[in-house]
Design a protein around this motif. Structure first.
Motif, PDB file in Angstrom:
ATOM      1  N   GLY A 148       0.834  -1.210   0.000  1.00 48.76           N
ATOM      2  CA  GLY A 148       0.000   0.000   0.000  1.00 48.76           C
ATOM      3  C   GLY A 148       0.865   1.255   0.000  1.00 48.76           C
ATOM      4  O   GLY A 148       0.625   2.199  -0.759  1.00 48.76           O
ATOM      5  N   LEU A 149       1.916   1.246   0.858  1.00 53.19           N
ATOM      6  CA  LEU A 149       2.790   2.422   0.936  1.00 53.19           C
ATOM      7  C   LEU A 149       3.567   2.639  -0.352  1.00 53.19           C
ATOM      8  O   LEU A 149       3.836   3.775  -0.745  1.00 53.19           O
ATOM      9  CB  LEU A 149       3.757   2.288   2.119  1.00 53.19           C
ATOM     10  CG  LEU A 149       3.173   2.590   3.494  1.00 53.19           C
ATOM     11  CD1 LEU A 149       4.203   2.369   4.585  1.00 53.19           C
ATOM     12  CD2 LEU A 149       2.685   4.042   3.567  1.00 53.19           C
ATOM     13  N   VAL A 150       3.912   1.525  -1.031  1.00 54.07           N
ATOM     14  CA  VAL A 150       4.605   1.657  -2.323  1.00 54.07           C
ATOM     15  C   VAL A 150       3.719   2.456  -3.280  1.00 54.07           C
ATOM     16  O   VAL A 150       4.185   3.400  -3.936  1.00 54.07           O
ATOM     17  CB  VAL A 150       4.938   0.264  -2.916  1.00 54.07           C
ATOM     18  CG1 VAL A 150       5.329   0.377  -4.387  1.00 54.07           C
ATOM     19  CG2 VAL A 150       6.076  -0.385  -2.140  1.00 54.07           C
ATOM     20  N   LEU A 151       2.433   2.115  -3.311  1.00 53.13           N
ATOM     21  CA  LEU A 151       1.505   2.816  -4.215  1.00 53.13           C
ATOM     22  C   LEU A 151       1.365   4.290  -3.809  1.00 53.13           C
ATOM     23  O   LEU A 151       1.371   5.182  -4.655  1.00 53.13           O
ATOM     24  CB  LEU A 151       0.131   2.122  -4.218  1.00 53.13           C
ATOM     25  CG  LEU A 151       0.150   0.665  -4.721  1.00 53.13           C
ATOM     26  CD1 LEU A 151      -1.214   0.026  -4.556  1.00 53.13           C
ATOM     27  CD2 LEU A 151       0.616   0.590  -6.175  1.00 53.13           C
ATOM     28  N   GLY A 178       2.594   7.790  -5.850  1.00 53.31           N
ATOM     29  CA  GLY A 178       1.776   8.996  -6.016  1.00 53.31           C
ATOM     30  C   GLY A 178       2.526  10.240  -5.561  1.00 53.31           C
ATOM     31  O   GLY A 178       2.601  11.240  -6.281  1.00 53.31           O
ATOM     32  N   PHE A 179       3.149  10.172  -4.353  1.00 52.93           N
ATOM     33  CA  PHE A 179       3.930  11.312  -3.843  1.00 52.93           C
ATOM     34  C   PHE A 179       5.071  11.644  -4.804  1.00 52.93           C
ATOM     35  O   PHE A 179       5.353  12.807  -5.084  1.00 52.93           O
ATOM     36  CB  PHE A 179       4.540  10.987  -2.467  1.00 52.93           C
ATOM     37  CG  PHE A 179       3.565  10.980  -1.334  1.00 52.93           C
ATOM     38  CD1 PHE A 179       2.300  11.547  -1.470  1.00 52.93           C
ATOM     39  CD2 PHE A 179       3.901  10.420  -0.109  1.00 52.93           C
ATOM     40  CE1 PHE A 179       1.391  11.544  -0.414  1.00 52.93           C
ATOM     41  CE2 PHE A 179       3.010  10.416   0.958  1.00 52.93           C
ATOM     42  CZ  PHE A 179       1.751  10.974   0.796  1.00 52.93           C
ATOM     43  N   GLY A 180       5.731  10.593  -5.289  1.00 56.07           N
ATOM     44  CA  GLY A 180       6.857  10.780  -6.207  1.00 56.07           C
ATOM     45  C   GLY A 180       6.403  11.481  -7.476  1.00 56.07           C
ATOM     46  O   GLY A 180       7.080  12.381  -7.986  1.00 56.07           O
ATOM     47  N   TYR A 181       5.223  11.089  -7.968  1.00 55.15           N
ATOM     48  CA  TYR A 181       4.692  11.701  -9.198  1.00 55.15           C
ATOM     49  C   TYR A 181       4.404  13.192  -8.969  1.00 55.15           C
ATOM     50  O   TYR A 181       4.760  14.043  -9.794  1.00 55.15           O
ATOM     51  CB  TYR A 181       3.415  10.970  -9.635  1.00 55.15           C
ATOM     52  CG  TYR A 181       2.773  11.569 -10.856  1.00 55.15           C
ATOM     53  CD1 TYR A 181       3.321  11.368 -12.127  1.00 55.15           C
ATOM     54  CD2 TYR A 181       1.624  12.355 -10.757  1.00 55.15           C
ATOM     55  CE1 TYR A 181       2.746  11.936 -13.260  1.00 55.15           C
ATOM     56  CE2 TYR A 181       1.046  12.926 -11.876  1.00 55.15           C
ATOM     57  CZ  TYR A 181       1.610  12.711 -13.125  1.00 55.15           C
ATOM     58  OH  TYR A 181       1.038  13.286 -14.232  1.00 55.15           O
ATOM     59  N   VAL A 182       3.804  13.501  -7.805  1.00 57.68           N
ATOM     60  CA  VAL A 182       3.501  14.913  -7.485  1.00 57.68           C
ATOM     61  C   VAL A 182       4.799  15.730  -7.415  1.00 57.68           C
ATOM     62  O   VAL A 182       4.884  16.830  -7.975  1.00 57.68           O
ATOM     63  CB  VAL A 182       2.726  14.998  -6.142  1.00 57.68           C
ATOM     64  CG1 VAL A 182       2.592  16.442  -5.675  1.00 57.68           C
ATOM     65  CG2 VAL A 182       1.351  14.367  -6.288  1.00 57.68           C
ATOM     66  N   CYS A 183       5.800  15.173  -6.744  1.00 52.71           N
ATOM     67  CA  CYS A 183       7.084  15.884  -6.639  1.00 52.71           C
ATOM     68  C   CYS A 183       7.733  16.040  -8.008  1.00 52.71           C
ATOM     69  O   CYS A 183       8.334  17.076  -8.307  1.00 52.71           O
ATOM     70  CB  CYS A 183       8.037  15.140  -5.695  1.00 52.71           C
ATOM     71  SG  CYS A 183       7.585  15.269  -3.982  1.00 52.71           S
ATOM     72  N   TYR A 184       7.602  15.007  -8.843  1.00 56.94           N
ATOM     73  CA  TYR A 184       8.189  15.062 -10.192  1.00 56.94           C
ATOM     74  C   TYR A 184       7.569  16.200 -10.990  1.00 56.94           C
ATOM     75  O   TYR A 184       8.269  16.972 -11.647  1.00 56.94           O
ATOM     76  CB  TYR A 184       7.972  13.725 -10.896  1.00 56.94           C
ATOM     77  CG  TYR A 184       8.627  13.646 -12.261  1.00 56.94           C
ATOM     78  CD1 TYR A 184       9.993  13.414 -12.378  1.00 56.94           C
ATOM     79  CD2 TYR A 184       7.891  13.818 -13.417  1.00 56.94           C
ATOM     80  CE1 TYR A 184      10.597  13.359 -13.619  1.00 56.94           C
ATOM     81  CE2 TYR A 184       8.481  13.771 -14.664  1.00 56.94           C
ATOM     82  CZ  TYR A 184       9.845  13.530 -14.753  1.00 56.94           C
ATOM     83  OH  TYR A 184      10.454  13.483 -15.984  1.00 56.94           O
ATOM     84  N   ARG A 185       6.232  16.317 -10.888  1.00 60.38           N
ATOM     85  CA  ARG A 185       5.533  17.390 -11.602  1.00 60.38           C
ATOM     86  C   ARG A 185       5.953  18.755 -11.048  1.00 60.38           C
ATOM     87  O   ARG A 185       6.101  19.721 -11.796  1.00 60.38           O
ATOM     88  CB  ARG A 185       4.008  17.224 -11.495  1.00 60.38           C
ATOM     89  CG  ARG A 185       3.440  16.015 -12.227  1.00 60.38           C
ATOM     90  CD  ARG A 185       3.821  15.973 -13.693  1.00 60.38           C
ATOM     91  NE  ARG A 185       3.392  17.148 -14.437  1.00 60.38           N
ATOM     92  CZ  ARG A 185       2.261  17.241 -15.126  1.00 60.38           C
ATOM     93  NH1 ARG A 185       1.442  16.207 -15.176  1.00 60.38           N
ATOM     94  NH2 ARG A 185       1.960  18.331 -15.769  1.00 60.38           N
TER      95      ARG A 185
END
Lengths: 262, 258
Positions: free
Chosen positions: B229-232, B236-243
């Motif tokens: 669950g935390l991986v998923l 999501g957090f990683g994607y937000v930071c990437y953007r």
């Protein structure tokens, strides 16, 4: 008198200039939060493993360890900060004697280390509800000053490596790991194997940690004079070696052209 | 894309190990950590020694390698002045960053193995007879989880102007909060929710349960599910930071600025 004033003025000025004091966030992260988290980690760990036995001694030993590491890292960072800012060649080419120059530049870091250690000790005492008698605190102050003196001597020896080696971070971390392991700050000295005890004899902090534990846990001051004398002599030996090494490292840096290597 | 990813991982391995400090972190540091953990736990039962000394110091070695590599990787490229070049390359920057993290993760794994072999061979620590399917299945998820967490950290640190200070600070708090060398049940109640939100907590718990000789899938289900669950969530957090990093680069033009 002018020389003494210059010594202290130089100490304060170089500290402000080289430590990035302009930004308090860096100071809080590196000099307050990082040492506190290290102290807290080891305090929680030894409290769990040894069931709270001798906890005050372990916390005080870790505070001493932090103090020494801050002081030693400070001494080492003096050379690398100068290198990073491109002023090392100017410093090394001044006609002044290098030993007092580097010692004065290190002094503020030693004071800073003491401040961190006292804060760390108070933090540990408050968090775990421990008590240390007042007379023990005075003895601890003397023990810590001698331990810092001795460790700074070894730190100055390693700092000279930075004149010919570009890997200051590796040397400083190696020394920190060695002190953390060999000092016995986080385990009873009885578990240390005989061969490591032989290494520990020549390391600063070993005696300081032993005295700190003896005094805080058992109120035992009997070994204080002997061990402190040994620690002071060890520190004198380290400083004598470092003075020779500064001259040799300066020569190596000129010959190999490595003074400004990052 | 795959070719760029593989080459990035390979080049990253060479670049990382060329740094003397990283050599120290991978080869020498695990020996210090393992010895210290063994001295502290020396008188404990063999099970406890394996769970907290072998797994704990191995995980500390892995975490140190991440702190000194992946967590600061974007910052390092910024320092070298190559971040803008990587960002405008035809291959996605995310693929390059993941390649770098995988390269560093391989070194972290080697560091764990060094700690393990050193403890087993030098201190004669007993190794439990693990069930291969359970252990390697869990271990694969642990590596994925740590990689995703590293991806998030690398980008989150990029958004901060205090990367170096954060990098130096983050090592011990994670050791402490995630319970690498002790169970998190001994931590104060207000700290535990923080522990539960961090993937390393569930990763080490999963490995502790997976190395039990009598482990079953049902015993592993709780940490396995939480970690998955935390991986998923961290993807999501990683994607937000990437953007956010991309926005900073394209709109504000501040990618290479400290």
């Amino acid at each position: 008198m002018e020389a003494v004033q210059r010594f202290f003025r130089h100490s304060v000025l170089s500290y402000k200039a080289l430590f990035g004091w302009l930004d308090p966030k860096v100071y809080i992260f590196v000099m307050v939060l990082n040492p506190f988290s290290q102290l807290l980690f080891f305090a929680v760990l030894v409290n769990y493993v040894y069931g709270g036995e001798g906890l005050a001694g372990y916390i005080a030993s870790n505070a001493l360890l932090l103090c020494v590491m801050n002081s030693v890292f400070g001494i080492m960072s003096v050379i690398t900060s100068d290198r990073g800012m491109g002023t090392l060649q100017l410093v090394m080419s001044t006609p002044s004697s290098k030993a007092p120059l580097f010692i004065s530049r290190s002094l503020a870091h030693v004071v800073n280390g003491m401040f961190t250690a006292v804060m760390g000790l108070l933090f540990g005492i408050l968090l775990f509800g421990l008590s240390i008698p007042f007379d023990a605190l005075l003895s601890l102050l003397v023990i810590w000053l001698v331990s810092i003196f001795s460790a700074c001597g070894l730190g100055l020896i390693i700092a000279t490596f930075c004149l010919w080696s570009p890997s200051m971070h590796m040397w400083s971390n190696l020394l920190a790991s060695l002190l953390l392991l060999v000092s016995g700050a986080n385990y009873p000295l009885s578990v240390m194997p005989a061969w490591l005890e032989q290494v520990a004899v020549f390391m600063p902090l070993t005696r300081g940690v032993r005295l700190t534990k003896d005094i805080v846990n058992q109120g035992d001051f009997s070994q204080m004079a002997t061990l402190l004398g040994q620690e002071f002599l060890l520190g004198c030996l380290f400083f004598a070696i470092s003075l020779v090494l500064i001259a040799y490292a300066e020569y190596l840096a000129r010959v190999k052209g490595t003074m400004d290597l990052e | 894309m795959m070719r760029a990813f593989m080459h990035t991982a390979k080049v990253q391995m060479g670049l990382s190990i060329a740094r003397p400090m990283f050599k120290f972190v991978i080869v020498v540091n695990p020996l210090f950590l393992a010895t210290l953990a063994f001295f502290i736990y020396g008188g404990s039962s063999p099970e406890r020694v394996f769970q907290y000394v072998v797994l704990g110091s191995g995980f500390m070695a892995l975490w140190s390698s991440i702190v000194y590599s992946s967590a600061s990787e974007v910052q390092r490229e910024r320092f070298y002045g190559t971040l803008e070049l990587l960002f405008v390359a035809p291959v996605s920057f995310a693929a390059i960053l993941i390649g770098k993290i995988v390269g560093n993760m391989i070194w972290g794994l080697i560091s764990m193995v060094i700690a393990f072999l050193y403890l087993v061979l030098f201190f004669r620590i007993e190794v439990p007879a693990v069930q291969p399917m359970l252990f390697f299945g869990s271990f694969a998820l642990v590596l994925i989880a740590i990689s995703v967490f590293s991806f998030f950290l690398a980008l989150a640190f990029t958004l901060s102007r205090q990367t170096n200070a954060l990098m130096n600070f983050i090592e011990y708090p994670i050791y402490l909060v995630c319970g690498f060398l002790f169970p998190i049940t001994i931590l104060p109640d207000w700290v535990k929710p923080i522990s539960y939100l961090l993937p390393p907590t569930w990763a080490i718990e999963l490995l502790r349960r997976a190395t039990d000789e009598n482990a079953t899938w049902s015993q592993l289900a709780l940490p396995f599910s939480f970690l998955l669950g935390l991986v998923l969530v961290y993807i999501g957090f990683g994607y937000v930071c990437y953007r956010a990093v991309e926005h900073k680069a394209r709109i504000n033009g501040k990618l290479g600025v400290y």
